[in-house]
Scaffold this motif. Structure first.
Motif, short mmCIF file in Angstrom:
data_model
loop_
_atom_site.label_atom_id
_atom_site.label_comp_id
_atom_site.label_asym_id
_atom_site.label_seq_id
_atom_site.Cartn_x
_atom_site.Cartn_y
_atom_site.Cartn_z
N VAL A 14 34.12 37.26 25.77
CA VAL A 14 33.06 38.27 25.89
C VAL A 14 32.68 38.46 27.36
CG1 VAL A 14 30.66 38.81 25.31
CG2 VAL A 14 32.18 37.84 23.57
N GLN A 15 32.54 37.37 28.08
CA GLN A 15 32.20 37.48 29.50
C GLN A 15 33.30 38.21 30.27
OE1 GLN A 15 30.64 33.84 31.36
NE2 GLN A 15 30.42 32.97 29.30
N ARG A 16 34.52 37.93 29.92
CA ARG A 16 35.64 38.61 30.58
C ARG A 16 35.57 40.11 30.31
NH1 ARG A 16 39.12 35.75 28.47
NH2 ARG A 16 39.17 34.12 30.07
N GLN A 17 35.22 40.49 29.12
CA GLN A 17 35.11 41.90 28.79
C GLN A 17 33.94 42.55 29.53
OE1 GLN A 17 37.27 43.79 27.28
NE2 GLN A 17 35.95 45.58 27.69
N TRP A 18 32.82 41.84 29.65
CA TRP A 18 31.71 42.35 30.47
C TRP A 18 32.20 42.68 31.88
CZ3 TRP A 18 27.61 37.96 29.39
CH2 TRP A 18 27.07 38.13 28.11
N PHE A 19 32.93 41.72 32.45
CA PHE A 19 33.39 41.89 33.83
C PHE A 19 34.33 43.08 33.95
CE2 PHE A 19 36.35 40.63 37.32
CZ PHE A 19 35.44 40.71 38.37
N LYS A 20 35.29 43.18 33.03
CA LYS A 20 36.27 44.27 33.10
C LYS A 20 35.66 45.63 32.82
CE LYS A 20 40.30 43.48 31.21
NZ LYS A 20 41.33 43.05 30.23
N SER A 21 34.57 45.67 32.08
CA SER A 21 33.96 46.95 31.73
C SER A 21 33.01 47.48 32.79
CB SER A 21 33.19 46.81 30.42
OG SER A 21 32.02 46.00 30.60
N GLY A 22 32.74 46.67 33.80
CA GLY A 22 31.79 47.08 34.84
C GLY A 22 30.37 46.70 34.54
N ALA A 23 30.11 45.98 33.45
CA ALA A 23 28.76 45.55 33.13
C ALA A 23 28.26 44.45 34.05
CB ALA A 23 28.70 45.07 31.68
N VAL A 24 29.17 43.87 34.84
CA VAL A 24 28.82 42.86 35.85
C VAL A 24 29.01 43.50 37.21
CG1 VAL A 24 29.31 40.56 36.74
CG2 VAL A 24 29.60 41.03 34.29
N PRO A 25 27.98 44.06 37.82
CA PRO A 25 28.14 44.77 39.11
C PRO A 25 28.61 43.81 40.20
CG PRO A 25 26.00 45.25 38.11
CD PRO A 25 26.59 44.11 37.35
N VAL A 26 29.48 44.32 41.05
CA VAL A 26 30.07 43.52 42.13
C VAL A 26 29.70 44.15 43.47
CG1 VAL A 26 32.21 42.69 43.17
CG2 VAL A 26 31.99 42.80 40.67
N ALA A 27 29.39 43.32 44.44
CA ALA A 27 29.22 43.77 45.82
C ALA A 27 30.16 42.98 46.71
CB ALA A 27 27.78 43.57 46.29
N VAL A 28 30.88 43.69 47.58
CA VAL A 28 31.78 43.05 48.53
C VAL A 28 31.23 43.34 49.92
CG1 VAL A 28 34.12 42.97 49.47
CG2 VAL A 28 33.77 43.26 47.00
N TYR A 29 30.96 42.27 50.68
CA TYR A 29 30.36 42.38 52.00
C TYR A 29 31.44 42.17 53.05
CZ TYR A 29 26.11 41.71 49.24
OH TYR A 29 25.11 41.83 48.30
N GLY A 30 31.77 43.27 53.78
CA GLY A 30 32.85 43.24 54.75
C GLY A 30 34.01 44.07 54.26
N LEU A 31 34.24 45.22 54.90
CA LEU A 31 35.28 46.15 54.45
C LEU A 31 36.34 46.34 55.53
CD1 LEU A 31 32.97 48.79 52.72
CD2 LEU A 31 34.30 46.97 51.62
N GLY A 32 36.70 45.25 56.18
CA GLY A 32 37.75 45.29 57.18
C GLY A 32 39.14 45.22 56.58
N LYS A 33 40.10 44.76 57.37
CA LYS A 33 41.49 44.82 56.92
C LYS A 33 41.79 43.85 55.78
CE LYS A 33 43.14 41.78 60.63
NZ LYS A 33 44.05 41.69 61.79
N MET A 34 40.95 42.83 55.58
CA MET A 34 41.07 41.96 54.41
C MET A 34 40.05 42.35 53.34
SD MET A 34 43.54 39.93 55.08
CE MET A 34 44.52 40.55 56.43
N GLY A 35 38.84 42.74 53.75
CA GLY A 35 37.79 43.02 52.81
C GLY A 35 38.00 44.28 51.99
N LEU A 36 38.51 45.34 52.61
CA LEU A 36 38.71 46.58 51.86
C LEU A 36 39.77 46.43 50.76
CD1 LEU A 36 38.04 49.49 51.31
CD2 LEU A 36 39.60 50.16 53.18
N PRO A 37 40.92 45.83 51.05
CA PRO A 37 41.86 45.61 49.93
C PRO A 37 41.26 44.76 48.82
CG PRO A 37 42.98 45.33 52.03
CD PRO A 37 41.52 45.45 52.34
N LEU A 38 40.47 43.76 49.17
CA LEU A 38 39.84 42.92 48.15
C LEU A 38 38.86 43.74 47.32
CD1 LEU A 38 39.41 40.06 46.97
CD2 LEU A 38 37.59 39.78 48.68
#
Length: 467
Positions: A14-38
């Motif tokens: 169930v938790q995995r489905q939450w994550f895949k559905s977007g119900a678990v919002p994600v923030a990525v801090y740093g959008l450089g040459k490693m951060g943006l692909p991540l």
């Protein structure tokens, strides 16, 4: 409705489905040459990612569907499609990321002028995260850090600044294992993913997250410090191994052999894996990671400090070979073609470089990557200029800004009236240089990559010697 994973009693599926559905919002801090692909890989799997970066131009480009990171196959089209469906949105305002319950930190950690680890960018971002941290959130650090950073620096910072008790939020270290030019492939699973949390629940949650993101194995380790050590140890291995190769390359002239051939033959033994010698070690990783141990921990590690001295000395070794070639008398037997640079065949004159003109080919630390941090080519330029040379620098990816050299296009090299040339970075574009069009030069090839066959140039190749 937003969901959290840390401390959840829902079934893992169930938790995995939450994550895949977007119900678990994600923030990525740093959008450089490693951060943006991540961030892009997170977004393609969840459809709900906010990217945070301090560079307004980077943020604007991503929101317009443009890719500010060059030479990453597949990334431009992925960013375009993610932005079009709002799966990835970028901002300079960290407050817009406070609704996230998974916070991923991938910002630079370098060293200062005294080679002490500089965690200021990371702690600044952690402070922003703490301002919006809620119970059930998890913080994932992908930035390479000195071992014990999570437990000694980040956990108390997050706890104190947020007011959330330490057992109410997750914190884990999950090292990026990504190379420029293949970032998407690496993030998606070229290598196993290492995960280690400050507690068992943190390790469980990040294992679940990366089990969705990557196609390779997810390897949980004992704790966050072990995971931090894994990443640092990978870099230390390479630095020490390259130092060994560079030390062996220095034996070329005395032994009168081509050391590169000896290394290749030695490596046919399955327990031997000597790396390749060169003009030095650059980039944002390997030259810095040793100091995450040397200037962070108390235990002495003399092998690491010796390796750093060896690799830092290689630009000077290259400059010495330029001087040696410029000052060389004719070989004692009169046959330049047979001379391999033995000590009695060539005499080094410390002032031989003064008033000469030298081209340095390559300012980036690695071919195909527009990054000059700690680049051996930049150091070679400085050393040649210190000795009184007029230095020209050619690089297809960057200008010579801040370098003690005049930038010149590759096809303009023949107009520079050169006395010598150095290959510091083996960009593919240098294959087009017609060496037969130059008057006889001293050429120092740091990578065994130049085709100068059939010319009258006096050539020194690191690990092969003079010819």
């Amino acid at each position: 409705m937003s969901r959290t994973l840390y401390g959840s009693r829902a079934a893992p599926a169930v938790q995995r489905q939450w994550f895949k559905s977007g119900a678990v919002p994600v923030a990525v801090y740093g959008l450089g040459k490693m951060g943006l692909p991540l961030a892009a890989v997170y977004a393609e799997n969840t459809g709900n990612v906010t990217g945070v970066d301090i560079d307004e131009s980077v943020v604007a480009a991503i929101n317009d569907g443009d890719c500010p990171v060059a030479r990453e196959p597949g990334l431009p089209s992925l960013v375009e499609s993610l932005a079009a469906r709002d799966a990835l949105q970028a901002t300079t305002d960290s407050r817009r990321a406070r609704e996230a319950s998974v916070h991923v930190l991938i910002v630079p950690t370098l060293v200062d002028d005294d080679n002490d680890p500089d965690l200021s960018a990371l702690t600044d971002v952690a402070g922003d995260v703490a301002a919006g941290l809620d119970p059930g959130d998890v913080v994932i650090v992908e930035s390479t850090v000195p071992p014990r950073t999570c437990v000694d620096v980040l956990r108390p910072l997050l706890e104190d600044a947020s007011g959330v008790p330490r057992h109410s939020f997750g914190l884990a270290f999950c090292p990026e294992r990504t190379s420029s030019g293949r970032a998407l492939r690496d993030v998606r699973g070229s290598h196993p993913k290492i995960v280690g949390g400050v507690d068992d629940e943190s390790t469980r949650v990040v294992g679940l997250v990366y089990g969705v993101l990557v196609d390779n194995d997810v390897i949980p380790v004992a704790d966050a410090t072990t995971a931090e050590a894994v990443k640092v140890f990978e870099g230390l291995y390479r630095d020490v191994n390259i130092a060994l190769a560079n030390d062996l390359a220095r034996l070329t002239d005395e032994l009168d052999i081509e050391v590169r051939d000896a290394i290749d033959a030695a490596n046919t033994q399955p327990f031997c894996d000597i790396h390749t010698p060169g003009p030095g070690v650059g980039g944002h990783c390997i030259p810095y990671y040793p100091y995450f141990v040397l200037h962070w921990l108390q235990t002495e590690t003399p092998t690491l400090s010796t390796a750093r001295r060896v690799n830092d000395s290689m630009p000077g070794f290259v400059a010495d070979r330029v001087a040696e070639g410029l000052a060389a008398s004719e070989p004692n037997d009169g046959d330049a073609a047979d001379a391999r640079g033995t000590v009695d065949a060539y005499v080094t004159d410390g002032g031989a470089i003064e008033d000469t003109t030298v081209a340095v080919l390559g300012l980036t630390y690695r071919s195909g990557v527009a990054e000059t941090r700690a680049s051996p080519g930049v150091d070679v330029c400085d050393l040649l200029a210190d000795r009184g040379a007029t230095v020209y620098a050619a690089d297809p990816l960057v200008e010579a800004s801040g370098v003690r050299a005049e930038h010149v296009a590759i096809d303009e090299l023949r107009d520079c009236d050169l006395d010598a040339a150095v290959l510091a970075t083996a960009h593919d574009e240098f294959d087009a240089v017609d060496w037969s069009a130059f008057d006889p030069l001293v050429v120092v090839d740091g990578h065994d990559a130049l085709d100068v066959a059939g010319t009258d140039h006096r050539v020194y190749t690191v690990g092969r010697g003079w010819r």
